[in-house]
Every structure is written in structure tokens, then in C-alpha cells.
Design a protein around this motif. Structure first.
Motif, PDB file in Angstrom:
ATOM      1  N   VAL A  92       0.865  -1.190   0.000  1.00  0.00           N
ATOM      2  CA  VAL A  92       0.000   0.000   0.000  1.00  0.00           C
ATOM      3  C   VAL A  92       0.898   1.235   0.000  1.00  0.00           C
ATOM      4  O   VAL A  92       1.505   1.577   1.019  1.00  0.00           O
ATOM      5  CB  VAL A  92      -0.952   0.021   1.210  1.00  0.00           C
ATOM      6  CG1 VAL A  92      -1.822   1.281   1.186  1.00  0.00           C
ATOM      7  CG2 VAL A  92      -1.822  -1.234   1.226  1.00  0.00           C
ATOM      8  N   VAL A  93       1.014   1.869  -1.163  1.00  0.00           N
ATOM      9  CA  VAL A  93       1.905   3.020  -1.331  1.00  0.00           C
ATOM     10  C   VAL A  93       1.055   4.277  -1.495  1.00  0.00           C
ATOM     11  O   VAL A  93       0.121   4.310  -2.302  1.00  0.00           O
ATOM     12  CB  VAL A  93       2.831   2.815  -2.553  1.00  0.00           C
ATOM     13  CG1 VAL A  93       3.694   4.048  -2.792  1.00  0.00           C
ATOM     14  CG2 VAL A  93       3.699   1.574  -2.347  1.00  0.00           C
ATOM     15  N   LEU A  94       1.361   5.286  -0.715  1.00  0.00           N
ATOM     16  CA  LEU A  94       0.573   6.508  -0.725  1.00  0.00           C
ATOM     17  C   LEU A  94       0.771   7.288  -2.019  1.00  0.00           C
ATOM     18  O   LEU A  94       1.877   7.332  -2.565  1.00  0.00           O
ATOM     19  CB  LEU A  94       0.969   7.394   0.456  1.00  0.00           C
ATOM     20  CG  LEU A  94       0.779   6.761   1.837  1.00  0.00           C
ATOM     21  CD1 LEU A  94       1.291   7.696   2.919  1.00  0.00           C
ATOM     22  CD2 LEU A  94      -0.675   6.396   2.082  1.00  0.00           C
ATOM     23  N   GLY A  95      -0.319   7.884  -2.495  1.00  0.00           N
ATOM     24  CA  GLY A  95      -0.264   8.707  -3.694  1.00  0.00           C
ATOM     25  C   GLY A  95      -0.846  10.077  -3.425  1.00  0.00           C
ATOM     26  O   GLY A  95      -1.597  10.288  -2.462  1.00  0.00           O
ATOM     27  N   GLU A  96      -0.499  11.024  -4.285  1.00  0.00           N
ATOM     28  CA  GLU A  96      -1.031  12.382  -4.193  1.00  0.00           C
ATOM     29  C   GLU A  96      -2.554  12.353  -4.142  1.00  0.00           C
ATOM     30  O   GLU A  96      -3.199  11.659  -4.934  1.00  0.00           O
ATOM     31  CB  GLU A  96      -0.556  13.168  -5.419  1.00  0.00           C
ATOM     32  CG  GLU A  96      -0.954  14.627  -5.453  1.00  0.00           C
ATOM     33  CD  GLU A  96      -0.069  15.516  -4.596  1.00  0.00           C
ATOM     34  OE1 GLU A  96      -0.514  16.629  -4.278  1.00  0.00           O
ATOM     35  OE2 GLU A  96       1.061  15.107  -4.260  1.00  0.00           O
ATOM     36  N   GLY A  97      -3.135  13.087  -3.175  1.00  0.00           N
ATOM     37  CA  GLY A  97      -4.589  13.182  -3.076  1.00  0.00           C
ATOM     38  C   GLY A  97      -5.241  12.097  -2.250  1.00  0.00           C
ATOM     39  O   GLY A  97      -6.464  12.127  -2.051  1.00  0.00           O
ATOM     40  N   ASP A  98      -4.458  11.126  -1.761  1.00  0.00           N
ATOM     41  CA  ASP A  98      -5.031  10.093  -0.888  1.00  0.00           C
ATOM     42  C   ASP A  98      -5.487  10.703   0.430  1.00  0.00           C
ATOM     43  O   ASP A  98      -4.903  11.678   0.918  1.00  0.00           O
ATOM     44  CB  ASP A  98      -3.996   9.004  -0.586  1.00  0.00           C
ATOM     45  CG  ASP A  98      -3.859   7.989  -1.711  1.00  0.00           C
ATOM     46  OD1 ASP A  98      -4.716   7.971  -2.616  1.00  0.00           O
ATOM     47  OD2 ASP A  98      -2.881   7.203  -1.678  1.00  0.00           O
ATOM     48  N   LEU A  99      -6.521  10.103   1.015  1.00  0.00           N
ATOM     49  CA  LEU A  99      -7.002  10.477   2.340  1.00  0.00           C
ATOM     50  C   LEU A  99      -6.644   9.335   3.292  1.00  0.00           C
ATOM     51  O   LEU A  99      -7.078   8.198   3.090  1.00  0.00           O
ATOM     52  CB  LEU A  99      -8.513  10.710   2.315  1.00  0.00           C
ATOM     53  CG  LEU A  99      -9.100  11.406   3.545  1.00  0.00           C
ATOM     54  CD1 LEU A  99      -8.585  12.836   3.670  1.00  0.00           C
ATOM     55  CD2 LEU A  99     -10.622  11.393   3.477  1.00  0.00           C
ATOM     56  N   VAL A 100      -5.828   9.641   4.286  1.00  0.00           N
ATOM     57  CA  VAL A 100      -5.239   8.602   5.133  1.00  0.00           C
ATOM     58  C   VAL A 100      -5.685   8.778   6.582  1.00  0.00           C
ATOM     59  O   VAL A 100      -5.542   9.870   7.152  1.00  0.00           O
ATOM     60  CB  VAL A 100      -3.691   8.664   5.081  1.00  0.00           C
ATOM     61  CG1 VAL A 100      -3.083   7.534   5.897  1.00  0.00           C
ATOM     62  CG2 VAL A 100      -3.201   8.616   3.642  1.00  0.00           C
ATOM     63  N   SER A 101      -6.221   7.712   7.157  1.00  0.00           N
ATOM     64  CA  SER A 101      -6.541   7.700   8.584  1.00  0.00           C
ATOM     65  C   SER A 101      -5.528   6.820   9.307  1.00  0.00           C
ATOM     66  O   SER A 101      -5.323   5.666   8.923  1.00  0.00           O
ATOM     67  CB  SER A 101      -7.952   7.152   8.821  1.00  0.00           C
ATOM     68  OG  SER A 101      -8.914   7.939   8.142  1.00  0.00           O
TER      69      SER A 101
END
Length: 264
Positions: A92-101
Motif C-alpha cells: 500500500v503506497v501513498l499517492g497524491e490526493g489520498d485520504l489517510v486515517s
């Protein structure tokens, strides 16, 4: 002998015990801030997990999530349509515009802190930013209801009213995630009572000075319905809509609510 019914109260702690819980909560706060600082496009949620674990262990505390019913992370990292309990993973790699909790817990000297927050990676669209804000405001409304003499569901009702106030301000509706909520906390992470994020006021055990609860609303841009994935942990919205999650561990005091999971 008498058969008078003892009034039911939300379990409470002494002043010294609340200080000990706040020390655990401060570790959680530091871990969350470190995770957010590390969260950038291209970074995996497993890397975020490693950041949190090192902050917790460096403080002489233990990650409460790690090994909890077999959970493999020190944080829950829930991205976009994942509501809660996302498992940290190199995949699971974060990308621009992701919403992370990010939800995090630590045990220090036997006492638990538990806290969560939601943030965007880079630029997020306004709807996502507002969703997170609505969830935070719902949490803050619940926190404000943590006063002596209130009943458990007065807090639930306050959280729900906070959601409706945000809906009015934002001109849209939010899904209040069904079946998940806050909980008692102390020498264990999850204790009775369960705290719903909606419902009629005036029911359940009474809040007294020293009562502690983890207050944690979860809202979505769509449905209130969720599924659990095959891993047995990851909770997702059934319609794929994005969701947000905010949480603080809070104590009732004579001087008003006391947040035990403050962030530096």
C-alpha cells in the motif's frame, strides 16, 4: 440487608492514574505527528508503521495494536475507502490526493492511550478535506459532552449532532459508519462500555469525575454500510466512498473534558 441498586457509572480513574494515562497518550500523540511528517507520495504504510513503532519503543512504551488478536502493525493505516483497521503493508503506497486515517495505541506503565486522525497526502479535493473536518468536529462535540452527570449516550448524541451541524455547514450529508464506535479505556485498550457515534441521549451509565472514554467518530462521503475484507481486519465502505476517522482518549474532570492523547 438492603437491595438498593448501585448507580452504574463509566469506570473512573484517580488523578494520578489519569496523569499516567496522559503520559501514555503523549507517546501516541508523538507517534502520530511523526507518521504524518513521514507520509508523502511514494511512501508505503509499512514504512509509516515502522516510524510509529520506533517512536513508541524509544519512549519506553509498547505498541498496543501489535499482536492484538493477531494484528501485525503498530498502527492501523486506512487509506481512502478503508474506514478502519487497515493493515500496514509494503504493497500500500501513498499517492497524491489520498485520504489517510492513522490510528495508534501505546501502553506505558500498564496504561493505554488510543488516538487517530485523518489527513491528506499533498493536495486533496475539497470534499475529502471537509469530510475529515466534519469527523474532527463530531469528535470535538463528543469531547465537549464529557462532563460529570452526563450519561453515556449523551456523548453519542453530541457526536451525532456534531455530524449534523457539519452537514448543514457543508451543504451535504455524511454516512455515520454503523456498528463501530468508541470505548472505555484504561489498563486495557478496549473496555466496556461501547460508545455509539449516534443515538438518543440520556441512557447508559453516568459519567463521573475520572471516567475515561476513547471517542472516535467515523464518517464517509456515502454509505454507512461496511464490509470486512478477507484478511479479517480491513473495514471498507460498501460503495467505495472515502471515509475519515478521528479519535482521542478523554477523561471527565471537574474543570471540563481532559484530552489524554495530546499531540506535540
Amino acid at each position: 440487608m438492603g437491595f438498593g441498586r448501585k448507580r452504574k457509572v463509566v469506570p473512573f480513574k484517580s488523578a494520578g492514574e489519569l496523569d499516567a494515562m496522559e503520559a501514555a497518550g503523549a507517546v501516541v500523540g508523538r507517534a502520530l505527528v511523526a507518521v504524518k511528517e513521514h507520509a508523502k507520495p511514494g511512501v508505503s504504510t509499512l514504512e509509516l508503521d515502522e516510524v510509529a513503532e520506533s517512536v513508541i519503543r524509544d519512549a519506553g512504551a509498547v505498541p498496543s495494536f501489535l499482536g492484538y488478536h493477531g494484528f501485525t502493525g503498530s498502527i492501523c493505516s486506512s487509506v481512502n475507502e478503508v474506514v478502519v483497521h487497515g493493515i500496514p503493508s509494503s504493497a500500500v503506497v501513498l499517492g497524491e490526493g489520498d485520504l489517510v486515517s492513522i490510528d495508534c495505541g501505546a501502553i506505558l506503565d500498564g496504561w493505554h492511550g488510543d488516538s487517530a486522525w485523518t489527513f491528506g497526502i499533498g493536495e486533496v479535493i475539497e470534499a475529502d478535506a471537509r469530510l475529515s473536518e466534519a469527523t474532527r468536529l463530531s469528535m470535538e462535540a463528543g469531547i465537549a459532552a464529557m462532563v460529570p452527570g452526563n450519561r453515556l449516550t449523551d456523548v453519542s448524541w453530541a457526536i451525532e449532532q456534531g455530524t449534523h451541524a457539519a452537514e448543514k455547514a457543508h451543504g451535504r450529508s455524511y454516512g455515520i459508519v454503523d456498528g463501530y464506535g468508541g470505548h472505555g479505556i484504561g489498563r486495557e485498550m478496549h473496555m466496556e462500555p461501547f460508545l455509539a457515534n449516534e443515538g438518543a441521549p440520556g441512557k447508559g451509565p453516568e459519567l463521573v469525575v475520572g471516567s475515561t472514554l476513547a471517542i472516535e467518530p467515523m464518517l464517509t462521503l456515502g454509505t454507512y454500510e461496511t464490509d470486512v475484507l478477507g484478511d479479517g481486519w480491513t473495514v471498507v465502505t460498501t460503495d467505495g466512498s472515502r471515509s475519515a476517522h478521528w479519535e482521542h482518549t478523554v477523561a471527565v474532570t471537574e474543570d471540563g473534558p481532559r484530552i489524554l492523547t495530546l499531540r506535540p
